[in-house]
Design a protein around this motif. Structure first.
Motif, PDB file in Angstrom:
ATOM      1  N   LEU A 158     -63.084  47.597 -73.091  1.00 58.26           N
ATOM      2  CA  LEU A 158     -62.521  47.137 -74.368  1.00 58.26           C
ATOM      3  C   LEU A 158     -62.379  48.291 -75.360  1.00 58.26           C
ATOM      4  O   LEU A 158     -61.352  48.420 -76.047  1.00 58.26           O
ATOM      5  N   LEU A 159     -63.382  49.131 -75.417  1.00 52.18           N
ATOM      6  CA  LEU A 159     -63.315  50.281 -76.332  1.00 52.18           C
ATOM      7  C   LEU A 159     -62.130  51.175 -75.952  1.00 52.18           C
ATOM      8  O   LEU A 159     -61.369  51.627 -76.815  1.00 52.18           O
ATOM      9  N   ALA A 160     -61.948  51.392 -74.652  1.00 51.20           N
ATOM     10  CA  ALA A 160     -60.832  52.224 -74.199  1.00 51.20           C
ATOM     11  C   ALA A 160     -59.499  51.553 -74.511  1.00 51.20           C
ATOM     12  O   ALA A 160     -58.516  52.214 -74.872  1.00 51.20           O
ATOM     13  N   LYS A 161     -59.468  50.236 -74.420  1.00 49.80           N
ATOM     14  CA  LYS A 161     -58.220  49.532 -74.705  1.00 49.80           C
ATOM     15  C   LYS A 161     -57.856  49.654 -76.179  1.00 49.80           C
ATOM     16  O   LYS A 161     -56.704  49.933 -76.530  1.00 49.80           O
ATOM     17  N   ALA A 211     -69.661  43.005 -76.718  1.00 47.18           N
ATOM     18  CA  ALA A 211     -69.162  42.837 -75.339  1.00 47.18           C
ATOM     19  C   ALA A 211     -70.345  42.521 -74.419  1.00 47.18           C
ATOM     20  O   ALA A 211     -71.416  43.117 -74.549  1.00 47.18           O
ATOM     21  N   PRO A 212     -70.159  41.569 -73.506  1.00 47.34           N
ATOM     22  CA  PRO A 212     -71.318  41.027 -72.796  1.00 47.34           C
ATOM     23  C   PRO A 212     -71.834  41.870 -71.633  1.00 47.34           C
ATOM     24  O   PRO A 212     -72.862  41.528 -71.056  1.00 47.34           O
ATOM     25  N   SER A 213     -71.160  42.933 -71.262  1.00 46.33           N
ATOM     26  CA  SER A 213     -71.722  43.868 -70.276  1.00 46.33           C
ATOM     27  C   SER A 213     -71.268  45.261 -70.691  1.00 46.33           C
ATOM     28  O   SER A 213     -70.297  45.411 -71.447  1.00 46.33           O
ATOM     29  N   LEU A 214     -71.951  46.266 -70.211  1.00 47.06           N
ATOM     30  CA  LEU A 214     -71.580  47.638 -70.603  1.00 47.06           C
ATOM     31  C   LEU A 214     -70.221  48.013 -70.023  1.00 47.06           C
ATOM     32  O   LEU A 214     -69.454  48.744 -70.658  1.00 47.06           O
ATOM     33  N   LYS A 215     -69.914  47.484 -68.843  1.00 48.90           N
ATOM     34  CA  LYS A 215     -68.601  47.771 -68.258  1.00 48.90           C
ATOM     35  C   LYS A 215     -67.490  47.189 -69.124  1.00 48.90           C
ATOM     36  O   LYS A 215     -66.503  47.857 -69.433  1.00 48.90           O
ATOM     37  N   GLU A 275     -59.357  42.603 -81.542  1.00 49.45           N
ATOM     38  CA  GLU A 275     -60.135  42.923 -80.345  1.00 49.45           C
ATOM     39  C   GLU A 275     -61.324  43.807 -80.663  1.00 49.45           C
ATOM     40  O   GLU A 275     -62.382  43.684 -80.056  1.00 49.45           O
ATOM     41  N   GLY A 276     -61.131  44.692 -81.643  1.00 49.51           N
ATOM     42  CA  GLY A 276     -62.244  45.549 -82.051  1.00 49.51           C
ATOM     43  C   GLY A 276     -63.440  44.721 -82.502  1.00 49.51           C
ATOM     44  O   GLY A 276     -64.594  45.152 -82.388  1.00 49.51           O
TER      45      GLY A 276
END
Lengths: 241, 358
Positions: free
Chosen positions: B111-114, B102-106, B95-96
């Motif tokens: 994903l980073l938090a996950k 990642a296609p949007s900042l949200k 996933e990293g």
């Protein structure tokens, strides 16, 4: 720079590019706790970038949201300082970048929290607490590496020497901005000097002061950062994610 | 917590799949109740320790680190908890791989938090394993030497953004189905760690579902991306439950010890049944022409995953085994000078304090 839009965008781009670089460390940090810490700092920078980009879009009034500004501008339209786009290098280079950036962002956001623009003041008030943690974290590693082993000292000094010239751009005068970056230098010097001394590191004395980021003239590195960051978004114009 | 700023689409699992979060909460309540009713006192001086252990386990009380336990129980738990911890750490890689794009900042923040949460899970699981008398450094070394395994699912590549969604929906979904019963594991520290992990995993599962839902309701290219990801991840996800019951080497003893509560095949069935309805709401097809409701069994008939492929991946021949291990070894090796510096700095500080104290 000119007016609050450019100023806000410059701060946003510093935070966004810093986040993108820090996130590159995910799964690669020297220890698991550090993987988590770097992700935390990246998330803080990303969070600040999103608030600043959204506000910049409103100031501009052309209907661009945070993603339009992040994904659909080319490198010449980015206003970040060169320091944040430099490659991560080894862990010492990353810590030098983090430490110097935080030593600039903390007084910046602190001053912003007291500025006349309410939106920027609110963002500054939130971000300065995070910057204080980034500064502590960066300073701790600069000291550990500077005053650790012979190898870590050598690497940390090399990293400081490498990154230092890029700090000058952060304080380029802009008297019309909500916070004039030139006014932040004393706070930076006051923090950085003692940490380097405690770390048994020598503060560089280089007159070289690379700049251009605030005007959109970057190093060769930024275009690669953006190419990777923007590739998927640009491949699907208009899609929602 | 970071990255939670999305609203669930219609039909999203409003908690963990199939009410599994309710089971996690029930396990938590059970753990508290077991603690409250207190355990019988320690073994009498001449009491048979094995009989005492069996009595505690049969009474659904928890075994704690200082209790006597059979060596094989200890070894089994170390193997299982370490494998789980390693899976969290290696599982950050696939996933990293998409954080930078990642296609949007949200989505990038979520994903980073996950991936960060996975590092956190790895840390608590290593801490749970350490209560059994082995250090994290030793366990990490066993992973790096290839002497302990991690979940084979992470040896598959993430080839599109939709894979991030498919991993969340299917891989995290399967992990939750596997792990929820572990919240009632007889070993206290593992049970407690699993309660915490399951709560966060259910959140990740929902995020993955939401990514796929958005793609499946997006442009034709996004829909195709989502379907293609589900096509690739479906059978490897089914294989996450392990070999069929008849071939599972560790199962019977683990069931007797109440480390494990359900068989591999029971859990696999539960997962399939849970996914079918969710796939319908997503508007995605499960790639199994023989998937159909069996009225008599009150469950779906489905095609088994390719267990030969599973054995190949376990034995090191999956698409990414070598890369995943090389990546982890490189990170560990590249960080050694940093860890040495931190240790040297700490030692100098301790020395200074002693000098001051003297």
């Amino acid at each position: 720079m000119n007016g609050p839009f450019d100023f806000t965008l410059a701060l946003a781009d510093d935070a966004l590019v810093a986040a993108q670089r820090l996130a590159e460390w995910t799964t690669r940090a020297p220890e698991m706790e550090e993987d988590i810490a770097l992700a935390n700092i990246a998330l803080d920078q990303l969070g600040a970038a999103r608030l600043l980009l959204s506000y910049a879009g409103e100031l501009e009034g052309a209907g661009r949201d945070e993603d339009a500004l992040a994904y659909l501008r080319d490198d010449r339209e980015f206003r970040n300082a060169l320091l944040v786009e430099l490659p991560n290098g080894d862990f010492a280079v990353t810590m030098a970048k983090l430490f110097f950036l935080a030593a600039y962002q903390l007084p910046l956001y602190t001053a912003l929290a007291a500025c006349a623009d309410e939106r920027l003041a609110a963002i500054g008030a939130k971000a300065r607490k995070e910057s204080a943690y980034h500064l502590d974290h960066g300073a701790l590693w600069v000291k550990r590496l500077g005053d650790g082993t012979e190898e870590s000292h050598r690497r940390m000094q090399a990293a400081v020497d490498h990154v230092w010239p890029y700090t000058h751009e952060l304080f380029a005068a802009d008297p019309a901005a909500p916070v004039d970056p030139a006014t932040l230098r004393p706070a930076f010097v006051e923090v950085v000097g003692p940490v380097l001394a405690e770390a048994t590191l020598t503060q560089p004395d280089s007159a070289w002061a690379p700049a251009g980021g605030r005007a959109g003239v970057h190093t060769e590195h930024l275009a690669y950062v953006l190419a990777e960051m923007q590739v998927l978004h640009r491949a699907h114009p208009g899609a929602n994610w | 917590m970071y990255g939670n700023d999305f609203s669930a689409p219609d039909g999203a699992p409003d908690e963990a799949p199939g009410g599994l979060l309710g089971e996690v909460e029930a396990a938590e309540a059970e753990l508290r109740a077991a603690a409250a009713r207190g355990r019988r006192g320690g073994p009498a001086p001449d009491e048979d320790l094995a009989a005492y252990f069996a009595e505690v386990v049969d009474a659904e009380q928890k075994i704690e680190p200082r209790d006597w336990m059979p060596d094989a129980y200890r070894r089994t738990l170390i193997r299982q908890i370490a494998q789980h911890a390693h899976s969290e750490i290696i599982g950050m890689q696939p996933e990293g791989n998409w954080i930078s794009r990642a296609p949007s900042l949200k989505r990038k923040a979520i994903l980073l938090a996950k991936v960060q949460d996975e590092a956190g899970h790895g840390l608590y699981l290593y801490a749970a394993a350490e209560t059994l008398g082995i250090s994290r450094d030793e366990l990490v070394q066993l992973l790096l030497d290839g002497r302990q395994k991690y979940s084979s699912i992470f040896n598959y590549p993430t080839l599109s953004w939709a894979d991030v969604g498919a991993i969340g929906w299917l891989v995290d979904g399967a992990a939750i189905v596997n792990q929820v019963p572990l919240c009632r594991c007889s070993y206290g520290p593992y049970a407690r760690a699993m309660i915490r992990v399951c709560k966060e995993e259910s959140f990740h599962q929902r995020q993955g579902y939401e990514i796929l839902h958005t793609l499946a309701h997006g442009t034709p290219e996004q829909q195709a991306m989502a379907q293609e990801a589900v096509d690739r991840w479906w059978y490897p996800s089914l294989a996450m439950f392990g070999p069929p019951d008849g071939d599972s080497t560790h199962s019977a003893q683990s069931m007797a010890w109440k480390i494990k509560r359900f068989s591999n095949d029971d859990l696999r069935q539960r997962f399939v049944d849970m996914c079918v309805q969710q796939a319908e709401i997503l508007g995605l097809r499960i790639p199994d022409a023989d998937l159909r409701w069996n009225e008599e069994r009150q469950a779906y008939d489905y095609t088994q995953p390719d267990y030969d492929e599973l054995m190949q991946v376990i034995s090191g021949n999956g698409p990414c085994n070598r890369e995943r291990m090389a990546h982890r070894r490189a990170a560990h090796a590249d960080g050694s000078w940093v860890r040495e510096a931190a240790a040297a700095y700490a030692a100098k500080r301790a020395g200074q304090k002693e000098t001051v104290a003297a």
